[in-house]
Design an enzyme around this catalytic site. Structure first.
Site, mmCIF file in Angstrom:
data_model
loop_
_atom_site.group_PDB
_atom_site.id
_atom_site.type_symbol
_atom_site.label_atom_id
_atom_site.label_comp_id
_atom_site.label_asym_id
_atom_site.label_seq_id
_atom_site.Cartn_x
_atom_site.Cartn_y
_atom_site.Cartn_z
ATOM 1 N N GLN A 1 0.840 -1.207 0.000
ATOM 2 C CA GLN A 1 0.000 0.000 0.000
ATOM 3 C C GLN A 1 0.869 1.249 0.000
ATOM 4 O OE1 GLN A 1 -3.699 0.332 2.473
ATOM 5 N NE2 GLN A 1 -2.508 1.808 3.624
ATOM 6 N N GLY A 2 0.767 2.042 -1.067
ATOM 7 C CA GLY A 2 1.567 3.264 -1.193
ATOM 8 C C GLY A 2 0.770 4.499 -0.834
ATOM 9 N N SER B 1 1.270 6.519 2.781
ATOM 10 C CA SER B 1 2.002 7.472 3.623
ATOM 11 C C SER B 1 3.255 8.009 2.939
ATOM 12 C CB SER B 1 2.400 6.807 4.946
ATOM 13 O OG SER B 1 1.268 6.468 5.700
ATOM 14 N N GLU C 1 -10.639 -1.816 4.817
ATOM 15 C CA GLU C 1 -9.571 -2.183 5.748
ATOM 16 C C GLU C 1 -10.106 -2.381 7.157
ATOM 17 O OE1 GLU C 1 -5.060 -0.661 6.877
ATOM 18 O OE2 GLU C 1 -6.544 0.813 6.237
ATOM 19 N N SER D 1 -3.861 8.119 11.960
ATOM 20 C CA SER D 1 -3.548 8.426 13.359
ATOM 21 C C SER D 1 -4.805 8.827 14.131
ATOM 22 C CB SER D 1 -2.524 9.566 13.430
ATOM 23 O OG SER D 1 -3.116 10.777 12.999
ATOM 24 N N ASN D 2 -4.689 8.794 15.471
ATOM 25 C CA ASN D 2 -5.802 9.232 16.320
ATOM 26 C C ASN D 2 -6.274 10.629 15.945
ATOM 27 O OD1 ASN D 2 -5.766 6.877 17.763
ATOM 28 N ND2 ASN D 2 -5.095 7.779 19.693
ATOM 29 N N GLU D 3 -5.317 11.514 15.692
ATOM 30 C CA GLU D 3 -5.669 12.901 15.406
ATOM 31 C C GLU D 3 -6.498 13.010 14.125
ATOM 32 O OE1 GLU D 3 -2.333 12.643 18.126
ATOM 33 O OE2 GLU D 3 -2.675 11.766 16.147
#
Length: 410
Positions: free
Chosen positions: A135-136, A138, A253, A389-391
């Site tokens: 998976q590209g 990030s 996902e 992320s959580n944020e």
């Protein structure tokens, strides 16, 4: 998930679960017996070739891509049966799948958004586990902010020419293909002008560099694209629709397979409780309270997953997937902390000794040997970051579900 199914449907689902259980009992033997419990998060390096052989064994017996439509090689099972498979698989401690990215992420995405030619080209290789995917998403300057990617692709002479860098690319060093989100409209910003490309990794324009982690393993990679190419028709959806396709994939996902993940979490919690008893920390009121909270939290995660599974499977975007990610990621991170706290100071020492006879510590990744609880602690630090992320998840919930003002951009 529809919990109001008929008696006949429940009988059928029970029979399906029993068939899964029986097949696993009969096949996780012999040359595959030693693979039980191997290859989970932080341990993807374990017995990779043997687990690849196991995945192909599953495929030959018809146990891959169960939820796919029959016309694309799946079995078209119900949501309840798909859940049952993942739960029985986890209960049997069957090895982590090396084909997860292709089967659970890209495959459903191609079925939903891809052309018929793309489906005919790639779905058989995913089902039979003859082609592996990475998976590209990030990037070093974007992290979980997928809309901020800077990797570019331009269309030239029937090819997409790709330049840029991806990071934290799981198992790219063993994959043949990657799906890559790239900016294909010069001058575009945020989620506008992105495209979802299917890119071969075995070519001169692609460099894959493993990233060594504190755990001593290297399942993550940096991937560099220097005039890498892929065919013009290997864009999923229309050019510029990459954001929609990428968001669809993230919904897949966080779908059915997470129910099996929770069986693994329950096994880890049982192990942490056993460690607390062995070290006498189960008599500490604070530890007992944290164990109780972990037990309750795991049931909250399952209840949320079952309640929202039908909506997520239908493509709803009401924040269900973001809530699920927040629930399990924070729970698992806290379990990793609990795993070392119940053991006290002994958790700071690696279990093996170096050749000089002195115990090594966690500051020496070159010669580090970890037990399963130390690895759990270290790897779960990443749970609240990878996969969004959580944020980012809280921003999604606040802006798209609660209708709050968007976060100000610098």
């Amino acid at each position: 998930m529809d919990l109001s199914e008929s008696r006949d449907e429940r009988i059928t689902d029970t029979a399906f679960a029993e068939s899964v259980r029986g097949w696993l009992e009969g096949n996780l033997t012999g040359r595959f017996a030693h693979l039980r419990g191997k290859g989970g998060p932080g341990s993807e390096h374990e017995f990779f070739d043997e687990r690849l052989e196991w995945d192909r064994h599953l495929a030959a017996a018809g146990w891959t891509c169960l939820g796919w439509p029959e016309q694309y090689g799946g079995r078209g099972v119900s949501i309840a049966q798909h859940v049952a498979f993942h739960e029985e698989y986890a209960k049997a401690a069957a090895p982590a799948r090396v084909s997860h990215v292709g089967e659970e992420l890209l495959g459903p995405t191609l079925i939903a958004f891809g052309t018929e030619a793309q489906k005919q080209r790639f779905l058989p290789g995913i089902k039979n586990v003859t082609e592996l995917w990475a998976q590209g998403y990030s990037e070093p300057g974007a992290g979980s902010d997928l809309a901020n990617v800077s990797t570019t692709a331009r269309l030239e002479d029937g090819k997409w020419i790709i330049n840029g860098q991806k990071i934290w690319t799981s198992l790219a060093h063993v994959a043949q293909w990657a799906f890559v989100v790239a900016r294909t409209e010069p001058g575009s910003k945020r989620h506008q002008g992105l495209s979802f490309l299917l890119v071969p990794l075995d070519q001169p324009g692609v460099t894959v560099r493993p990233i060594q982690q504190l755990t001593g393993t290297s399942e993550f990679n940096e991937v560099f694209f220097d005039d890498a190419v892929t065919d013009a028709d290997l864009v999923v959806g229309e050019p510029g629709e990459g954001w929609k396709v990428a968001m669809g994939l993230l919904t897949f996902e966080r779908g059915v397979s997470t129910l099996g993940q929770q069986i693994g979490f329950a096994r880890e919690l049982d192990g942490v409780v056993a460690q607390a008893r062995a070290h006498g920390t189960d008599r500490d009121p604070a530890i007992r309270e944290r164990i109780a909270r972990a037990y309750i939290g795991l049931r909250v995660i399952r209840a949320h997953a079952l309640r929202t599974l039908g909506a997520v499977d239908a493509g709803a975007s009401g924040g269900e997937a973001s809530v699920a990610k927040l629930l399990w990621a924070n729970w698992h991170r806290d379990l990793g902390q609990l795993a070392v706290d119940v053991r006290g100071a002994s958790s700071l020492l690696a279990p093996e000794h170096d050749h000089a006879g002195a115990a090594s510590d966690l500051t020496d990744p070159e010669h580090l040997e970890l037990d399963e609880w130390q690895r759990l602690f270290l790897f779960t630090r990443a749970d609240t970051i990878y996969g969004g992320s959580n944020e980012i998840q809280r921003n999604i919930i606040s802006e798209r579900v609660l209708g709050l003002p968007r976060e100000a951009k610098a």
